[in-house]
Design a protein around this motif. Structure first.
Motif, PDB file in Angstrom:
ATOM      1  N   UNK B  30      17.868   0.363 -38.314  1.00  0.00           N
ATOM      2  CA  UNK B  30      17.917   0.277 -37.012  1.00  0.00           C
ATOM      3  C   UNK B  30      18.830  -0.566 -36.213  1.00  0.00           C
ATOM      4  N   UNK B  32      19.100  -3.357 -34.482  1.00  0.00           N
ATOM      5  CA  UNK B  32      18.719  -4.559 -34.770  1.00  0.00           C
ATOM      6  C   UNK B  32      18.973  -5.118 -35.796  1.00  0.00           C
ATOM      7  N   UNK B  54      25.608  -0.998 -29.519  1.00  0.00           N
ATOM      8  CA  UNK B  54      24.963   0.331 -28.992  1.00  0.00           C
ATOM      9  C   UNK B  54      25.911   1.549 -28.891  1.00  0.00           C
ATOM     10  N   UNK B  57      27.394   2.779 -31.691  1.00  0.00           N
ATOM     11  CA  UNK B  57      26.515   3.515 -32.724  1.00  0.00           C
ATOM     12  C   UNK B  57      26.509   4.892 -32.058  1.00  0.00           C
ATOM     13  N   UNK B  58      26.225   4.990 -30.719  1.00  0.00           N
ATOM     14  CA  UNK B  58      26.120   6.446 -30.148  1.00  0.00           C
ATOM     15  C   UNK B  58      27.609   7.270 -30.303  1.00  0.00           C
ATOM     16  N   UNK B  59      28.697   6.355 -30.171  1.00  0.00           N
ATOM     17  CA  UNK B  59      29.948   6.889 -30.529  1.00  0.00           C
ATOM     18  C   UNK B  59      30.002   7.392 -31.768  1.00  0.00           C
ATOM     19  N   UNK B  61      27.598   8.189 -33.884  1.00  0.00           N
ATOM     20  CA  UNK B  61      26.763   9.561 -33.828  1.00  0.00           C
ATOM     21  C   UNK B  61      27.267  10.791 -33.273  1.00  0.00           C
ATOM     22  N   UNK B  64      29.763  12.363 -35.552  1.00  0.00           N
ATOM     23  CA  UNK B  64      29.060  12.774 -36.769  1.00  0.00           C
ATOM     24  C   UNK B  64      29.056  11.838 -37.978  1.00  0.00           C
ATOM     25  N   UNK B  70      14.043   9.169 -35.131  1.00  0.00           N
ATOM     26  CA  UNK B  70      12.944   8.194 -34.678  1.00  0.00           C
ATOM     27  C   UNK B  70      12.072   8.186 -35.941  1.00  0.00           C
ATOM     28  N   UNK B  73       9.096   1.613 -38.053  1.00  0.00           N
ATOM     29  CA  UNK B  73       9.662   0.507 -38.640  1.00  0.00           C
ATOM     30  C   UNK B  73       8.654  -0.072 -39.591  1.00  0.00           C
ATOM     31  N   UNK B  79      11.318   3.185 -34.117  1.00  0.00           N
ATOM     32  CA  UNK B  79      12.479   2.952 -33.822  1.00  0.00           C
ATOM     33  C   UNK B  79      13.494   3.918 -34.308  1.00  0.00           C
ATOM     34  N   UNK B  80      14.811   3.769 -33.706  1.00  0.00           N
ATOM     35  CA  UNK B  80      15.566   4.640 -33.968  1.00  0.00           C
ATOM     36  C   UNK B  80      16.557   4.279 -35.154  1.00  0.00           C
ATOM     37  N   UNK B  82      19.363   4.686 -38.120  1.00  0.00           N
ATOM     38  CA  UNK B  82      20.596   5.477 -38.255  1.00  0.00           C
ATOM     39  C   UNK B  82      20.852   5.546 -39.616  1.00  0.00           C
TER      40      UNK B  82
END
Lengths: 141, 118
Positions: B30, B32, B54, B57-59, B61, B64, B70, B73, B79-80, B82
């Motif tokens: 995740x 953190x 963040x 991370x979203x960029x 994602x 791709x 989700x 933890x 927790x999300x 990746x």
């Protein structure tokens, strides 16, 4: 290309994404606070330190949202709407501007097409008057 | 609570993406954990700001290169996480060789010991 499709599908579930982002950042905060507590800070101090470390929560949210939203397109639409609003609030000024633009463009076009035909498109020979066009005469019987 | 002024390196543009991808080679993590891993592994020289982590991370994602889901933890909280995708792995390989070439070039110019000795 993939990212465009993903972006499209994300924009349909915007509210949920928003919610998830909030939860994700909240988790980050909790995790950071917990770690600081382990390092020996009191609970409220740890929470505060974590918040400080993260910075502006709303700002982080906003800049993350930019990654998956159509921020550029949306802002452009906002600008267009603002321009239309301002123009309709001041009709006389808008009319004047439109009129002067129309006159300016019209006059320019007229003069240019005139100059174009006499200057630019003149024949590329030294004595255009002496040019002749040969034609086959029709035989009359 | 003042921050100790320590020599922290500023990120070059695009560096964070490579660091994130490389961290995820070790397994899903995740946000953190990713930040802490980068900080720890770089001996605290690299500090990952949440404000850039963040969005990055979203960029990634969106492109791709990572996938998110989700999960619980190790402390039992949602927790999300990746995960590196095959596409991301390929991307990391290219980026890594680019970085190695770049740092070699910088090293050659900054420490031209061989040439100077001659």
């Amino acid at each position: 290309m993939i990212s465009l499709f993903r972006k499209l599908s994300w924009s349909t579930q915007r509210r949920q994404k928003e919610h998830e982002l909030h939860e994700e950042l909240q988790f980050h905060l909790d995790e950071e606070a917990e770690q600081r507590q382990v390092e020996g800070l009191a609970e409220d101090q740890a929470t505060r330190a974590a918040r400080q470390d993260l910075g502006n929560f709303a700002l982080v949210q906003k800049s993350t949202r930019v990654a998956w939203s159509w921020a550029f397109f949306e802002q452009f639409l906002q600008d267009v709407r603002y321009a239309l609003r301002t123009m309709s609030n001041n009709r006389a000024f808008t009319a004047l501007v439109a009129l002067s633009l129309a006159l300016g463009i019209g006059a320019n076009t007229a003069i240019f097409s005139f100059m174009d035909s006499i200057l630019m498109r003149s024949l590329p020979v030294s004595d255009p008057k002496s040019l002749a066009r040969p034609e086959l005469a029709q035989q009359t019987t | 609570m003042g921050r100790k002024p320590s020599p922290r390196l500023e990120f070059l543009q695009g560096t964070l993406d490579v660091l994130i991808l490389r961290t995820l080679v070790l397994g899903p993590a995740h946000g953190h954990a990713i930040a802490k891993h980068i900080q720890r592994t770089s001996e605290d020289l690299l500090q990952v700001e949440t404000g850039s982590l963040y969005p990055a991370l979203h960029r990634l994602e969106l492109k791709g290169w990572v996938a998110a889901s989700w999960e619980l933890s190790d402390k039992g909280k949602r927790a999300r996480y990746y995960r590196l995708t095959p596409l991301g792995r390929k991307r990391l390989a290219t980026e890594q060789s680019k970085w190695e070439a770049f740092s070699r070039a910088m090293g050659l110019i900054l420490n031209p010991t061989d040439q100077e000795a001659q």
